[in-house]
Design a protein around this motif. Sequence first.
Motif, mmCIF file in Angstrom:
data_model
loop_
_atom_site.group_PDB
_atom_site.id
_atom_site.type_symbol
_atom_site.label_atom_id
_atom_site.label_comp_id
_atom_site.label_asym_id
_atom_site.label_seq_id
_atom_site.Cartn_x
_atom_site.Cartn_y
_atom_site.Cartn_z
ATOM 1 N N SER A 12 0.836 -1.196 0.000
ATOM 2 C CA SER A 12 0.000 0.000 0.000
ATOM 3 C C SER A 12 0.876 1.252 0.000
ATOM 4 O O SER A 12 1.820 1.364 0.776
ATOM 5 N N GLU A 13 0.534 2.188 -0.874
ATOM 6 C CA GLU A 13 1.260 3.451 -0.944
ATOM 7 C C GLU A 13 0.725 4.414 0.107
ATOM 8 O O GLU A 13 -0.436 4.340 0.519
ATOM 9 N N GLY A 14 1.573 5.336 0.538
ATOM 10 C CA GLY A 14 1.142 6.338 1.501
ATOM 11 C C GLY A 14 0.943 5.750 2.886
ATOM 12 O O GLY A 14 1.477 4.684 3.217
ATOM 13 N N THR A 16 -1.510 4.285 5.828
ATOM 14 C CA THR A 16 -2.774 3.590 6.035
ATOM 15 C C THR A 16 -3.243 3.799 7.474
ATOM 16 O O THR A 16 -2.492 3.527 8.415
ATOM 17 N N LEU A 44 2.830 -2.068 4.475
ATOM 18 C CA LEU A 44 2.250 -0.738 4.558
ATOM 19 C C LEU A 44 3.010 0.130 5.553
ATOM 20 O O LEU A 44 3.927 -0.333 6.244
ATOM 21 N N GLU A 45 2.611 1.395 5.628
ATOM 22 C CA GLU A 45 3.071 2.341 6.641
ATOM 23 C C GLU A 45 1.851 2.915 7.351
ATOM 24 O O GLU A 45 0.785 3.063 6.744
ATOM 25 N N ARG A 86 8.562 -0.044 7.982
ATOM 26 C CA ARG A 86 7.822 -1.000 7.149
ATOM 27 C C ARG A 86 7.081 -1.974 8.047
ATOM 28 O O ARG A 86 7.686 -2.700 8.828
ATOM 29 N N GLU A 196 11.360 0.771 -0.878
ATOM 30 C CA GLU A 196 11.497 -0.079 -2.047
ATOM 31 C C GLU A 196 12.591 -1.128 -1.850
ATOM 32 O O GLU A 196 12.400 -2.308 -2.173
ATOM 33 N N ASP A 199 11.395 -3.707 0.669
ATOM 34 C CA ASP A 199 10.381 -4.595 0.113
ATOM 35 C C ASP A 199 11.003 -5.639 -0.807
ATOM 36 O O ASP A 199 10.587 -6.806 -0.826
#
Length: 220
Positions: A12-14, A16, A44-45, A86, A196, A199
Amino acid sequence: MMVPDDIEWRVSEGLTLYADALAEMEARALAVREGHAKELVWLLEHPPLFTAGTSADPAELFNPMGFPVFNAGRGGRYTYHGPGQRVGYLILDLEKRGKDVRRFVHSLEGWMIAALGELGVDARRESGRIGIWTGEGVNEAKIGAIGVRVRRWVTMHGFSINLSPDLSHFGGIVPCGIADFGVTSLAALGLDGSLETADEALCRTFPSFLNDLAADSQVA
């Protein structure tokens, strides 16, 4: 991508919101148990917040910055989440992966250690302490946290790895109830703390995590 077809790998970007993530985990765990959805690994973050596990001691929460506090329902005590960290949530069916929670946690620790190793961190477990550790002597510090819940043999919650968070935010709690040691991050160690890169390392080492679970289930 080194992920089996029966597992969804989601990034997920941004940021959450924690309440949204918790609701998603609950719904997905139920769907996995009922056979209506794939298992899930979700990276996610979160915005800055604290979560309280089932063993959380209110005396270990100071929270001078007034971050929101959530009852997570997982095991453990207080944990911080925030940008630059992360977070990985695992919705996995242990009914087909060994039905052994201790082995699941041990394999999860091994996955984190392997990924951190690829990122240049000599990480390890420490007997009697929760989480993943690095450094020696005065430089010994925690770089990763683990907190899981298992309902009807489906896992929820998971892990966090400190990439480049604001480490001062951890001062609002006694992280995981361990007051004698600090916390660190890849950035604080002078390493690449990008999402990145982390991940990619997690994805490359994920098959070894699944293999550990499979090997354990054969022993059980």
